[in-house]
Design a protein around this motif. Structure first.
Motif, PDB file in Angstrom:
ATOM      1  N   LEU A  53     -36.434  33.472  11.290  1.00 30.70           N
ATOM      2  CA  LEU A  53     -37.457  34.257  10.595  1.00 30.70           C
ATOM      3  C   LEU A  53     -37.569  33.675   9.196  1.00 30.70           C
ATOM      4  O   LEU A  53     -36.556  33.403   8.555  1.00 30.70           O
ATOM      5  N   ARG A  54     -38.799  33.449   8.765  1.00 35.08           N
ATOM      6  CA  ARG A  54     -39.050  32.936   7.413  1.00 35.08           C
ATOM      7  C   ARG A  54     -40.196  33.731   6.819  1.00 35.08           C
ATOM      8  O   ARG A  54     -41.075  34.167   7.561  1.00 35.08           O
ATOM      9  N   THR A  55     -40.211  33.905   5.491  1.00 38.30           N
ATOM     10  CA  THR A  55     -41.305  34.642   4.853  1.00 38.30           C
ATOM     11  C   THR A  55     -42.272  33.705   4.127  1.00 38.30           C
ATOM     12  O   THR A  55     -43.485  33.889   4.202  1.00 38.30           O
ATOM     13  N   ALA A  56     -41.746  32.702   3.414  1.00 41.45           N
ATOM     14  CA  ALA A  56     -42.621  31.730   2.726  1.00 41.45           C
ATOM     15  C   ALA A  56     -43.163  30.799   3.816  1.00 41.45           C
ATOM     16  O   ALA A  56     -42.570  29.767   4.116  1.00 41.45           O
ATOM     17  N   TYR A  57     -44.282  31.208   4.391  1.00 40.05           N
ATOM     18  CA  TYR A  57     -44.704  30.645   5.674  1.00 40.05           C
ATOM     19  C   TYR A  57     -45.581  29.423   5.479  1.00 40.05           C
ATOM     20  O   TYR A  57     -46.747  29.531   5.094  1.00 40.05           O
ATOM     21  N   TRP A  58     -45.055  28.247   5.795  1.00 40.38           N
ATOM     22  CA  TRP A  58     -45.824  27.025   5.537  1.00 40.38           C
ATOM     23  C   TRP A  58     -47.006  26.909   6.492  1.00 40.38           C
ATOM     24  O   TRP A  58     -48.009  26.264   6.185  1.00 40.38           O
ATOM     25  N   GLU A  98     -44.952  16.969  -1.418  1.00 41.39           N
ATOM     26  CA  GLU A  98     -46.404  17.072  -1.236  1.00 41.39           C
ATOM     27  C   GLU A  98     -46.780  17.342   0.223  1.00 41.39           C
ATOM     28  O   GLU A  98     -47.948  17.517   0.542  1.00 41.39           O
ATOM     29  N   GLN A  99     -45.793  17.379   1.110  1.00 40.20           N
ATOM     30  CA  GLN A  99     -46.080  17.584   2.540  1.00 40.20           C
ATOM     31  C   GLN A  99     -45.537  18.926   3.016  1.00 40.20           C
ATOM     32  O   GLN A  99     -44.591  19.458   2.443  1.00 40.20           O
ATOM     33  N   ASP A 100     -46.106  19.428   4.123  1.00 41.92           N
ATOM     34  CA  ASP A 100     -45.483  20.551   4.799  1.00 41.92           C
ATOM     35  C   ASP A 100     -44.175  20.063   5.436  1.00 41.92           C
ATOM     36  O   ASP A 100     -44.081  18.892   5.767  1.00 41.92           O
ATOM     37  N   ALA A 103     -44.670  21.912   1.020  1.00 44.04           N
ATOM     38  CA  ALA A 103     -45.901  22.240   0.285  1.00 44.04           C
ATOM     39  C   ALA A 103     -46.470  23.582   0.737  1.00 44.04           C
ATOM     40  O   ALA A 103     -46.850  24.421  -0.084  1.00 44.04           O
ATOM     41  N   GLY A 104     -46.527  23.811   2.026  1.00 43.17           N
ATOM     42  CA  GLY A 104     -47.096  25.061   2.547  1.00 43.17           C
ATOM     43  C   GLY A 104     -46.237  26.266   2.197  1.00 43.17           C
ATOM     44  O   GLY A 104     -46.743  27.344   1.873  1.00 43.17           O
TER      45      GLY A 104
END
Ligand SMILES: Cc1cc2nc3c(=O)[nH]c(=O)nc-3n(C[C@H](O)[C@H](O)[C@H](O)COP(=O)(O)OP(=O)(O)OC[C@H]3O[C@@H](n4cnc5c(N)ncnc54)[C@H](O)[C@@H]3O)c2cc1C
Length: 375
Positions: A53-58, A98-100, A103-104
């Motif tokens: 589970l992650r909240t800062a969702y890329w 700079e990449q997912d 970045a996301g």
């Protein structure tokens, strides 16, 4: 033919269907859940000991409010059933800034004011020495990430639904769905009728509702576990869940839950599969890439896998979910296409299913998941 009636039928008591049964039963309606195996089985998409589970969702900051609602419902399910389902460990997104996924995740964290830290090579080496970074890679750390226990969660939701009055019919394979004045679902010589149907059939969705012409691709996925040299270094307290992208490969990992082995696997890169003909044995070839990731990207794990398990993703072309009223099938709500990242949302998707089945609308942000967007 015997016909069993309900207010709402739920087809598939797996990840999403078990949660839909729970949320519907909570509202006091008569629910019948139909499952070809049994809740918590290992032949669909909801097994393998752990889910992230992650909240800062890329994958899209639009998912963040749904994750927040899901966390509240995970805690409610834990409380109602007295079962531990979610352990917060924090999470690391690793790769070039700079990449997912970095970045996301950063974008989502900033847009939603989520706690996070960017960790350069030195901070990563000091705080997370289990990871070997390449030049140009950094980590984004967030506290709002953790581990879910999939089989336990599905069984807990199914049992709680039954406790609240839902009837679960297991070892029963649905062979047809007829929509007219209400819905009739058939399984062998049994029939089930209701004004509403929630279809949560995972990898079998395309086969059950071919008229929707959903562009779904079922993808075989191999999960692999590796022995830790010092298991304490990989405990939930010391080893946050992670996703690391390098050279187009997304590797992910979770802390040890058995005190011995650590799950490290590759996101996507599997071959297309038929859910009824799935090759459930991991081959030598399946193990090559995860073993290489463990030897080159991590420290402290033996790169020879000690366990493996095969699972399925059901992918949409845009990797967003399919959640909503089924076009052309009145009374039918469809939950599918979870594209390898749906588990964390399961209880809120169950809640959305209950909203849509009973009220025809929901307060949750699901506009991007419309089943008709591919038409
Ligand atoms: C290897 C792997 C790792 C993953 N990691 C993560 C992660 O870390 N975090 C995350 O959020 N998500 C993750 N996911 C994704 C997540 O697990 C899935 O999105 C989710 O489990 C999909 O749920 P579902 O209800 O659609 O499918 P399922 O859980 O498979 O449920 C579908 C159910 O329908 C039943 N069914 C189908 N047809 C019939 C029929 N005809 N009659 C009766 N019953 C039927 C099936 O038996 C099954 O029980 C991962 C998935 C995999 C495979």
């Amino acid at each position: 033919m015997r016909v069993e009636s309900a207010d709402v039928l739920v087809l598939g008591v797996g990840t999403m269907g078990s949660m839909a049964c729970w949320r519907l039963a909570r509202r006091g309606v008569a629910v019948v859940g139909l499952e070809q195996f049994e809740p918590g089985h290992d032949r669909g998409s909801g097994h393998g000991e752990s889910r992230m589970l992650r909240t800062a969702y890329w994958e899209g900051s639009g998912y963040v409010p749904l994750i927040r609602s899901a966390i509240e419902l995970w805690r409610q399910l834990e409380e109602e059933t007295g079962t531990e389902l979610l352990t917060m460990t924090g999470g690391l997104m690793i790769g070039p800034p700079e990449q997912d996924p970095v970045a996301g995740a950063l974008r989502a964290a900033r847009e939603h004011g989520l706690p996070h830290e960017l960790l350069g090579p030195e901070a990563m080496a000091r705080r997370h020495p289990q990871h070997r970074l390449q030049e140009g890679e950094i980590g984004l750390w967030e506290p709002g990430a953790g581990v879910l226990r999939p089989e336990t969660a599905i069984r807990a939701a199914a049992a709680q639904a039954e406790e609240l009055g839902a009837r679960l019919r297991c070892q029963l394979r649905v062979t047809s769905v007829e929509v007219g004045d209400g819905v009739v679902v058939r399984a062998g010589d049994l029939a089930f009728a209701a004004p509403r149907l929630v279809v949560a059939a995972g990898a079998w969705l395309g086969r059950l509702l071919p008229e929707l012409k959903l562009p779904l691709r079922v993808e075989r996925q191999v999960m692999t576990w590796f022995r830790a040299q010092q298991p304490d270094d990989f405990s939930p307290q010391r080893f946050p869940v992670f996703i690391h992208r390098r050279d187009g490969v997304d590797a992910y990992g979770l802390p040890t839950l058995d005190g011995v082995s650590v799950k490290v696997a590759i996101h996507h890169q599997g071959r297309s599969a038929d859910p009824d003909q799935l090759d459930r044995e991991a081959s030598e070839a399946d193990l090559v890439l995860p073993s290489r990731v463990v030897s080159d990207w991590l420290r402290g794990l033996d790169p020879r896998p000690v366990r493996a398990s095969v699972c399925m993703y059901t992918n949409t072309p845009d990797e967003d979910f399919v959640v909503g009223a089924a076009p052309g099938l009145p009374g039918v709500v469809v939950l599918g296409g979870f594209s390898g990242h749906g588990f964390k949302f399961a209880p809120v998707i169950g809640e959305v299913a209950a909203d849509l089945a009973l009220e025809g609308r929901t307060r949750h942000p699901i506009a991007g998941f419309s089943p008709s967007r591919f038409a």
